[in-house]
Design an enzyme around this catalytic site. Structure first.
Site, PDB file in Angstrom:
ATOM      1  N   GLU B  52       0.810  -1.223   0.000  1.00 31.92           N
ATOM      2  CA  GLU B  52       0.000   0.000   0.000  1.00 31.92           C
ATOM      3  C   GLU B  52       0.841   1.269   0.000  1.00 31.92           C
ATOM      4  O   GLU B  52       0.421   2.303  -0.512  1.00 31.92           O
ATOM      5  CB  GLU B  52      -0.970   0.012   1.186  1.00 31.92           C
ATOM      6  N   PHE B 114     -11.494  -7.720  13.806  1.00 36.10           N
ATOM      7  CA  PHE B 114     -10.406  -8.147  12.926  1.00 36.10           C
ATOM      8  C   PHE B 114     -10.100  -7.047  11.905  1.00 36.10           C
ATOM      9  O   PHE B 114     -10.997  -6.531  11.250  1.00 36.10           O
ATOM     10  CB  PHE B 114     -10.790  -9.443  12.213  1.00 36.10           C
ATOM     11  N   GLN B 115      -8.853  -6.694  11.791  1.00 39.58           N
ATOM     12  CA  GLN B 115      -8.376  -5.645  10.884  1.00 39.58           C
ATOM     13  C   GLN B 115      -9.048  -4.300  11.133  1.00 39.58           C
ATOM     14  O   GLN B 115      -9.248  -3.514  10.216  1.00 39.58           O
ATOM     15  CB  GLN B 115      -8.516  -6.079   9.422  1.00 39.58           C
ATOM     16  N   LYS B 164     -17.715  -1.150   5.989  1.00 41.54           N
ATOM     17  CA  LYS B 164     -18.212  -2.091   4.991  1.00 41.54           C
ATOM     18  C   LYS B 164     -19.737  -2.060   4.877  1.00 41.54           C
ATOM     19  O   LYS B 164     -20.277  -2.178   3.778  1.00 41.54           O
ATOM     20  CB  LYS B 164     -17.731  -3.510   5.352  1.00 41.54           C
ATOM     21  N   MET B 482      24.437   9.104   1.839  1.00 39.92           N
ATOM     22  CA  MET B 482      24.213  10.355   2.546  1.00 39.92           C
ATOM     23  C   MET B 482      24.478  10.196   4.044  1.00 39.92           C
ATOM     24  O   MET B 482      24.998  11.106   4.696  1.00 39.92           O
ATOM     25  CB  MET B 482      22.786  10.851   2.291  1.00 39.92           C
TER      26      MET B 482
END
Ligand SMILES: Cc1ncc(C[n+]2csc(CCOP(=O)(O)OP(=O)(O)O)c2C)c(N)n1
Ligand SMILES: [Mg+2]
Lengths: 187, 584
Positions: B52, B114-115, B164, B482
């Protein structure tokens, strides 16, 4: 609710002073912030203060326009003039914020705070507490044989003074609302 | 006309009505209804990413290369938390993107389902604004408002969290025209009083400089056009931040090059010695100012910015102008012309003579000698060989990024995408894919460091699946270059964990992904290898082995002023004091 005339983002006749004096003097300012009363809006305002390290001395919030769904947040904060300008500009960036008012610079304003104080004592102390409450125009809103709950309204300084006096007389608990403020007159 | 439809359908409809043609996303349980709708239509192309974070950087690349809003779709919980780095990156660089996240159903919110993650809570401080949609009826106006907020005023990322059950439920859809957007309407026109004050200052200035930034790019191509007109008409020199490269063409004779920590000597010296600094859409970032109390001590400063909070945040300015760069430049030019197009020509000639002396220092000079490719040389050749192409450049973060900014020239806006404010390693590869998706026929090159590139290398899969022929030009110094440079300067050459060990064989890696791998370690072969990369019809991973200990100069060390720039190795010993070393 008195409408706030100043649109955020405007530069003239604005709460924002784009040419502030840069000094190290800490100033105390009372800001009135009109916001959409939606979930999370207070978290946005408080999150801004903590994320950027600004002070909050007092903060109150309640819906003031039930039809328009607007809440008024009154924040008392301290900082140098530059920091105060930053705070106002940063508040103005929050999308649900409609207006930001600096009551400290926009002419005279009235400030009030309400406090409840529970004082426990017997005999002379109890009489003295009642007598001082009378001088400060505090009301008794609850009483038992051993205690009072006083209700007092005034400037934060007046409430500080009253609680200082109550401390030796058996002050148990204090609840304060934080400052509510409005500009004077019709401006 | 309102129509009844499910929340999931509304999402897709709203995207179409907002002119979205591409969505970068990754599915999961909490966004399945939306994916089902995507499956059943053809108007919107979905690019399946591999992580993502990649989706958000692709959307950023897409947005920067097109001037449009970039869109991502990810699931709840881990999908949303993986988007956080990209959101923060977009916030710091003012990139307009809309991220749609799935959420557990409203009746399960707060139950540690969940999630489940508190997505609006987590992303409150890394978005310009975010919404949790509790009712399908609210979805259309929130979707439209999301695009409005992302793209107007100072652009930025927004997030819409959609449970949802809200996706499944039916409600009435409203098109963008039919919804009343909230009060959010930042001021775009500047006040005439300070604009006139600035014109007066310009008429008198003896040593003026335009200091431009990403705001010029964000204001649209018209703003870059106006900037060019203003620079040509006044004859003032112009420099730019990392974010603003391309607004004024690098080939223009008024161009001083980039300024700041690794900016050009002439640009930083002009900033330090000027008597009028005109900041157009930049924000006095610490990479630009160096030591604040020694920053351009002799100048009057004007600042044009659409965000009032940028003004006087770090540097006190004398002429503040709140407004959109394009609008303000238009007014500025109008007033300046109406007052007789005056400048102090005599003083300007002297100023340019001084600037030419600084230019003569040739601060980017380097010697390509011996059998090893210098990174500067690699970029010089890349520049020479790709100049004529319809070219877009992205970068990762590190030395290679700064060298790219120094050695590549940008003639137009929206052709250079780099992570400026957040400095996000792993930005460049996904960003290059986002750019390529927007411009399928262009030559899109990610100038990368080997360490940064590994951070999101899984996105090569995306490039191959969607036939995005992105060129990954890796300047491989086998070092976190760097970091190594700072350790050399600040930490007694103790190189703690700043080398890249156990690197993959990039050519084999390319083969494993199914694209072309090229390795080059010899200066003599470099041109041919670069041409092979350009001419290959498909993605390329180019492993360019370069000098391992090269440092990036010029450099203004932390805590130093513009005129205390280091120009090369000889000057680096013990230059940063204790106060400077606490800075990043
Ligand atoms: C996500 C992230 N982690 C750490 C850093 C700190 N950092 C800045 S540059 C750099 C080294 C980059 O190495 P490489 O990509 O090989 O580029 P080079 O400097 O060698 O050109 C690191 C670790 C960062 N900017 N981003
Ligand atoms: Mg490296």
């Amino acid at each position: 609710m008195s409408p706030l005339h100043i649109k955020k983002g405007s530069t003239s006749h604005s709460a924002y002073n784009l040419r502030p004096t840069f000094s190290d003097v800490q100033e105390k300012h009372t800001l009135a912030v009109l916001v959409d009363n939606e979930a999370g809006v207070l978290a946005r305002v408080i999150g801004l203060f903590s994320a950027r390290g600004y002070n909050i001395e007092s903060l109150t919030v309640a819906e003031v326009d039930h039809v328009g769904g607007l809440s008024r947040i009154t924040v008392v904060t301290t900082g140098t003039p530059q920091v105060i300008e930053q705070i106002k500009a940063q508040l103005g960036r929050i999308v649900p914020v409609h207006d930001v008012h600096d009551l400290t610079v926009e002419g005279p304003a009235v400030e009030r705070e309400l406090a409840l104080l529970k004082v426990e004592g017997e005999g002379e102390k109890r009489v003295e507490a009642l007598r001082l409450a009378d001088i400060f125009r505090a009301n008794v809103v609850d009483s038992t044989l051993r205690s009072f709950v006083f209700e007092i309204t005034g400037t934060p300084e007046k409430i500080d003074a009253f609680s200082d006096l109550m401390r030796p007389l058996g002050l148990l608990e204090v609840a304060r609302t934080g400052v509510a403020a409005l500009s004077r007159g019709t401006a | 006309m309102t129509r009844q439809m499910t929340g999931a359908k509304m999402v897709v409809q709203a995207l179409k009505d907002q002119g979205v043609d591409t969505v970068f996303g990754y599915p999961g349980g909490a966004v399945l209804p939306i994916y089902d709708e995507i499956f059943q239509q053809n108007g919107i192309r979905h690019i399946l990413v591999r992580h993502e974070q990649g989706a958000v950087h692709m959307a950023e690349g897409y947005a920067r290369a097109t001037g449009k809003v970039g869109v991502c779709l990810v699931t709840s919980g881990p999908g949303a938390t993986n988007a956080v780095t990209g959101l923060t990156d977009a916030l710091m660089d003012s990139i307009p993107i809309v991220v749609l996240t799935g959420q557990v159903p409203t009746f399960m919110i707060g139950s540690d389902a969940f999630q489940e993650a508190d997505t609006v809570g987590i992303t409150r401080s890394c978005t310009k604004h975010n919404w949790l949609v509790r009712d399908t009826e609210d979805l259309p106006h929130i979707m439209h408002e999301a695009f409005h907020v992302a793209s107007s005023g100072r652009p930025g990322p927004v997030l819409v969290d959609i449970p949802k059950d809200v996706q499944f439920a039916t409600g009435s859809y409203a098109a963008p025209k039919e919804v009343k957007l909230a009060h959010y309407a930042p001021k775009v026109k500047g006040d005439m009083e300070p604009i006139t004050e600035l014109v007066e200052a310009m008429e008198q200035a003896k040593r003026p400089v335009f200091y431009t930034g990403g705001g010029v790019i964000n204001s649209g191509t018209g703003a870059s056009q106006l900037l060019r007109e203003l620079v040509e008409a006044t004859g003032f020199p112009v420099t730019s931040t990392l974010m603003g490269l391309g607004a004024y063409p690098a080939s223009g004779d008024k161009w001083l090059g980039m300024l700041g920590m690794h900016g050009l000597y002439e640009a930083n010296m002009a900033m330090h010695d000027c008597d009028l600094m005109i900041n157009i859409g930049a924000r006095f970032d610490d990479r630009i100012t160096g030591r604040i109390d020694a920053f351009s001590p002799k100048s009057k400063k004007a600042h044009i910015d659409i965000d009032p909070s940028s003004i006087n945040k770090v540097i006190r300015v004398d002429i503040p102008i709140v407004g959109d760069v394009g609008h303000v430049l238009e007014d500025l030019l109008k007033v300046w012309k109406a007052r007789g197009r005056k400048t102090n020509k005599e003083a300007l000639a002297k100023w340019w003579a001084q600037i030419d002396k600084w230019r003569a220092v040739d601060c980017l000079k380097f010697k390509q000698e011996g059998p090893t490719i210098k990174p500067q040389y690699a970029l010089q050749r890349l520049e020479a060989l790709t100049k004529g192409y319809d070219r877009y450049i992205t970068t990762e973060v590190g030395q290679h990024q700064m060298w790219a900014a120094q050695f590549l020239g940008f003639e137009d806006p929206n052709r250079w995408m780099t992570s400026g404010g957040l400095g996000t390693m792993g930005y460049g590869l996904p960003a290059s894919i986002g750019v390529q998706v927007a411009h399928p026929d262009a030559l899109v090159i990610n100038v990368a460091g080997e360490a940064s590139w590994l951070m999101n290398m899984q996105e090569m899969g995306t490039a191959i699946q969607f036939r995005a022929p992105v060129k990954q030009f890796i300047l491989n110094n086998e070092r976190l270059g760097m970091v190594r440079q700072w350790q050399e300067l600040l930490h007694g050459e103790r190189y703690s964990h700043s080398w890249s060990e156990a690197l993959p064989d990039f050519v084999k890696l390319a083969e494993a992904f199914g694209c072309k791998g090229i390795k080059c370690d010899n200066p003599a072969d470099l041109d041919d290898a670069i041409m092979e990369m350009i001419n290959y019809d498909g993605p390329v991973i180019f492993d360019c082995l370069v000098e391992k200990h090269e440092n990036c100069f010029p450099m203004i060390p932390s805590g130093k002023a513009h005129n205390e720039m280091l120009l090369g190795e000889a000057e680096t010993k013990g230059v940063i004091d204790a106060k400077g070393s606490v800075l990043v």
